[in-house]
Design a protein around this motif. Sequence first.
Motif, PDB file in Angstrom:
ATOM      1  N   GLY A 354       0.784  -1.220   0.000  1.00  0.00           N
ATOM      2  CA  GLY A 354       0.000   0.000   0.000  1.00  0.00           C
ATOM      3  C   GLY A 354       0.821   1.278   0.000  1.00  0.00           C
ATOM      4  O   GLY A 354       0.296   2.349   0.283  1.00  0.00           O
ATOM      5  N   LEU A 355       2.117   1.184  -0.314  1.00  0.00           N
ATOM      6  CA  LEU A 355       2.973   2.368  -0.353  1.00  0.00           C
ATOM      7  C   LEU A 355       2.914   3.010  -1.734  1.00  0.00           C
ATOM      8  O   LEU A 355       3.037   2.312  -2.739  1.00  0.00           O
ATOM      9  N   PRO A 356       2.742   4.306  -1.812  1.00  0.00           N
ATOM     10  CA  PRO A 356       2.758   4.975  -3.121  1.00  0.00           C
ATOM     11  C   PRO A 356       4.112   4.800  -3.800  1.00  0.00           C
ATOM     12  O   PRO A 356       5.161   4.795  -3.146  1.00  0.00           O
ATOM     13  N   VAL A 357       4.092   4.678  -5.112  1.00  0.00           N
ATOM     14  CA  VAL A 357       5.330   4.459  -5.854  1.00  0.00           C
ATOM     15  C   VAL A 357       6.302   5.620  -5.665  1.00  0.00           C
ATOM     16  O   VAL A 357       7.522   5.427  -5.641  1.00  0.00           O
ATOM     17  N   ILE A 358       5.785   6.834  -5.482  1.00  0.00           N
ATOM     18  CA  ILE A 358       6.665   7.988  -5.322  1.00  0.00           C
ATOM     19  C   ILE A 358       7.454   7.898  -4.018  1.00  0.00           C
ATOM     20  O   ILE A 358       8.610   8.306  -3.944  1.00  0.00           O
ATOM     21  N   VAL A 360       8.201   4.935  -2.405  1.00  0.00           N
ATOM     22  CA  VAL A 360       9.137   3.815  -2.544  1.00  0.00           C
ATOM     23  C   VAL A 360      10.333   4.219  -3.402  1.00  0.00           C
ATOM     24  O   VAL A 360      11.489   3.926  -3.069  1.00  0.00           O
ATOM     25  N   GLY A 361      10.073   4.911  -4.509  1.00  0.00           N
ATOM     26  CA  GLY A 361      11.170   5.347  -5.367  1.00  0.00           C
ATOM     27  C   GLY A 361      12.137   6.251  -4.638  1.00  0.00           C
ATOM     28  O   GLY A 361      13.360   6.111  -4.771  1.00  0.00           O
ATOM     29  N   VAL A 386      11.572   0.982 -10.365  1.00  0.00           N
ATOM     30  CA  VAL A 386      10.146   1.360 -10.325  1.00  0.00           C
ATOM     31  C   VAL A 386       9.564   1.580 -11.712  1.00  0.00           C
ATOM     32  O   VAL A 386       8.390   1.928 -11.844  1.00  0.00           O
ATOM     33  N   GLN A 387      10.371   1.358 -12.736  1.00  0.00           N
ATOM     34  CA  GLN A 387       9.925   1.641 -14.100  1.00  0.00           C
ATOM     35  C   GLN A 387       8.643   0.884 -14.458  1.00  0.00           C
ATOM     36  O   GLN A 387       7.689   1.469 -14.979  1.00  0.00           O
ATOM     37  N   SER A 388       8.617  -0.403 -14.173  1.00  0.00           N
ATOM     38  CA  SER A 388       7.450  -1.196 -14.535  1.00  0.00           C
ATOM     39  C   SER A 388       6.197  -0.730 -13.809  1.00  0.00           C
ATOM     40  O   SER A 388       5.101  -0.740 -14.368  1.00  0.00           O
ATOM     41  N   ALA A 408      14.971  11.830  -7.970  1.00  0.00           N
ATOM     42  CA  ALA A 408      16.136  12.715  -8.007  1.00  0.00           C
ATOM     43  C   ALA A 408      16.450  13.250  -6.622  1.00  0.00           C
ATOM     44  O   ALA A 408      17.615  13.347  -6.224  1.00  0.00           O
ATOM     45  N   ALA A 409      15.409  13.605  -5.869  1.00  0.00           N
ATOM     46  CA  ALA A 409      15.608  14.102  -4.503  1.00  0.00           C
ATOM     47  C   ALA A 409      16.262  13.039  -3.628  1.00  0.00           C
ATOM     48  O   ALA A 409      17.171  13.333  -2.843  1.00  0.00           O
ATOM     49  N   GLY A 410      15.817  11.803  -3.764  1.00  0.00           N
ATOM     50  CA  GLY A 410      16.441  10.733  -2.987  1.00  0.00           C
ATOM     51  C   GLY A 410      17.887  10.513  -3.358  1.00  0.00           C
ATOM     52  O   GLY A 410      18.741  10.248  -2.496  1.00  0.00           O
TER      53      GLY A 410
END
Length: 462
Positions: A354-358, A360-361, A386-388, A408-410
């Motif tokens: 349930g974690l948003p992809v943003i 996790v990325g 996270v591409q897929s 990029a921030a990460g």
Amino acid sequence: MDPTDTWTQTMGTGPLLAIAAAAIGVLLFLIMKLRVHALLALILVSLLTAFAAGIPSDQVVDTLVSGFGSTVGGVALLVGLGAILGRLIEVSGGAQALSDALIRRFGEDRAPLALSIASLCFGFPIFFDAGLVVMLPIVYTVARRVGGGILRYGLPVAGAFSVMHIFVPPHPGPVAASELMGADIGLVILLGLVIAVPTWYVTSYLFGLWVGKRIVLPVPDILTGGEQAEKDENPPSPLTVIALLMLPLVLIFGNTGLNTAATAGWVDGDAGWVHFLQAIGATPIALLITVLVAIYVLGTRRGRGSDVIEKLTDSALGPICSIILITGAGGMFGAVLREGGIGDALSGSLSDLGLPVIVVGYLVATALRIAQGSATVALITAAGLVQSVVLAGDYNAVEVAAIVLALAAGSVTASHVNDSGFWLVGRLLGMDVKTTLKTWTVLQTTVGLMGFTMAAAIFAIA
């Protein structure tokens, strides 16, 4: 044709995620412990991961080459043309002319602001390391003349180059991540600037002034500004430099605007003039036009012969070949993760968590950055992971661009002793390791945190 179209993955989610974790672990071990070059490490790990994931042996090479080629095809032109433009501005004296004009405009009391604005301006085409080395002789000169120690000038300038390098194409990290996730480059530039400028102001400019009052260091006796200031007898005007920096932005934004207008029905998307303007506003063409204009304005019109311009071009392209190859190898790794079904397995596990992809990325990019140091490798690797998820999801253009900027921030968070930029900034500003950790590491961490917060906000309201 996709080289794995005739093959179906039969492994479960657990083994595939274990392969991904092991691949990242081996990659970090090769780069950090064994000091294997990132290019070789990425190729080797991509190959081993392809076999481990069960991709048929006769399709492994096609998968590797396809992933490498598609990434380099989108990145090489942008990075190469951006490097040429930066080199032309540097050797013409345009960077120094712009900085001097800003100081005259703002006054000595606001010298850190003037220098930082100049760095933001030509941080668009110039890479972090090159831009910092070009700018610091001017910073040293101003710091000696005005006083107050080097950090109140150097940290805002270094932070300006950093935010532009990590958030705004044509720098390789955001370009590669945009290509991998199908983001609109023009939109990434626009939103990247929206994030980069206020992030720089809070985390670099205000922080640099604050810490500069508490840690007053003498101006180093390296890279003195005398020769740099006298290098060009007739530098271009600041307005000329600003116009050159703005030209590709205007062309690219025109492309994005026409795409939006055509989608909304404001213009006829099939009209010939629309296609023409969209073509010249495509990022590689926009940069090519700008480079050709710069060659004439900064070179030919000022008496530089074709042989000199050719040497300048060669000197710009040589240093960025490694960056392009590493970027392509990062795309290769991402392709293996995707074609081996690892990306789909990650997508399924993220849905279960349930974690948003943003989120996790960002966390993946941060972990990679802290572990192995390179922001570009961290960003490209996280984008591949996270591409897929992104390509399979129902995300609009703004959301995809926001995800790119969150990664990029990460990738810029927590620069420390395994990052070459940590040593470059520390040495050039005359800091020891402890002081660099207290200043540059803190600055980069706050850049990452604020950048992610803004990217997440854009994602939420898109």
